[in-house]
Design a protein around this motif. Structure first.
Motif, short mmCIF file in Angstrom:
data_model
loop_
_atom_site.label_atom_id
_atom_site.label_comp_id
_atom_site.label_asym_id
_atom_site.label_seq_id
_atom_site.Cartn_x
_atom_site.Cartn_y
_atom_site.Cartn_z
N UNK A 9 7.92 -17.65 -11.62
CA UNK A 9 8.09 -16.64 -10.58
C UNK A 9 6.77 -15.90 -10.36
N UNK A 10 6.44 -15.69 -9.11
CA UNK A 10 5.24 -14.94 -8.75
C UNK A 10 5.60 -13.53 -8.36
N UNK A 11 4.73 -12.62 -8.70
CA UNK A 11 4.84 -11.23 -8.25
C UNK A 11 3.80 -11.05 -7.15
N UNK A 12 4.24 -10.65 -5.96
CA UNK A 12 3.34 -10.43 -4.84
C UNK A 12 3.05 -8.94 -4.69
N UNK A 13 1.78 -8.63 -4.49
CA UNK A 13 1.38 -7.24 -4.27
C UNK A 13 1.79 -6.78 -2.88
N UNK A 14 2.21 -5.53 -2.75
CA UNK A 14 2.50 -5.00 -1.42
C UNK A 14 1.24 -4.78 -0.59
N UNK A 15 0.07 -4.93 -1.18
CA UNK A 15 -1.19 -4.75 -0.46
C UNK A 15 -1.53 -5.94 0.43
N UNK A 16 -0.90 -7.06 0.17
CA UNK A 16 -1.13 -8.24 0.99
C UNK A 16 -0.39 -8.13 2.31
N UNK A 17 -0.65 -9.07 3.21
CA UNK A 17 0.05 -9.10 4.50
C UNK A 17 -0.85 -9.62 5.60
N UNK A 33 1.43 -14.25 -11.92
CA UNK A 33 2.67 -14.69 -12.56
C UNK A 33 3.43 -13.46 -13.04
N UNK A 34 4.72 -13.41 -12.72
CA UNK A 34 5.54 -12.25 -13.05
C UNK A 34 5.89 -12.19 -14.53
N UNK A 35 5.89 -13.33 -15.19
CA UNK A 35 6.36 -13.38 -16.58
C UNK A 35 5.25 -13.24 -17.62
N UNK A 40 -3.88 -11.51 -14.57
CA UNK A 40 -4.79 -11.08 -13.50
C UNK A 40 -4.24 -11.47 -12.13
N UNK A 41 -4.70 -10.76 -11.12
CA UNK A 41 -4.29 -11.00 -9.75
C UNK A 41 -5.14 -12.11 -9.13
N UNK A 60 -8.47 -7.62 -11.98
CA UNK A 60 -7.69 -6.79 -12.90
C UNK A 60 -6.57 -6.07 -12.17
N UNK A 61 -6.86 -5.59 -10.95
CA UNK A 61 -5.85 -4.88 -10.17
C UNK A 61 -5.72 -5.51 -8.79
N UNK A 62 -4.60 -5.25 -8.15
CA UNK A 62 -4.42 -5.73 -6.79
C UNK A 62 -5.35 -4.99 -5.83
#
Length: 90
Positions: A9-17, A33-35, A40-41, A60-62
């Motif tokens: 499962x992937x975790x998507x940043x809300x900063x994308x779009x 990766x969410x797990x 790293x992003x 390191x951060x989104x």
């Protein structure tokens, strides 16, 4: 026979779009990766034809990933992501 690798499962940043400048629209994906704790992003930009630009660098951060995209646009223009060459690397 190789063992099957389970989907992750992937975790998507809300900063994308979607980002549109000078009539050119790209989609910015910032994900990890969410797990995996503290994974790293990754940064990927997809153009209107589905061509993908993926950064070799991880972040390191989104916020850092979004800043890298903004810097690339400032230095090269958003049109650099809409060129005909697919699967570009930064």
């Amino acid at each position: 026979m190789a063992a099957a690798i389970p989907d992750r499962e992937l975790q998507f940043s809300p900063l994308g779009g979607r980002v549109t400048q000078q009539g050119i629209t790209v989609i910015v994906f910032i994900y990890r990766f969410a797990d995996v704790p503290n994974d790293p992003w990754q940064l990927e930009v997809v153009d209107h034809d589905g061509g993908s630009t993926v950064w070799d660098e991880t972040f390191t951060t989104d916020d850092d990933a979004l800043a890298a995209f903004a810097q690339a646009v400032q230095e090269h223009g958003i049109g650099a992501f809409a060129e005909l060459e697919a699967n570009k690397k930064h």
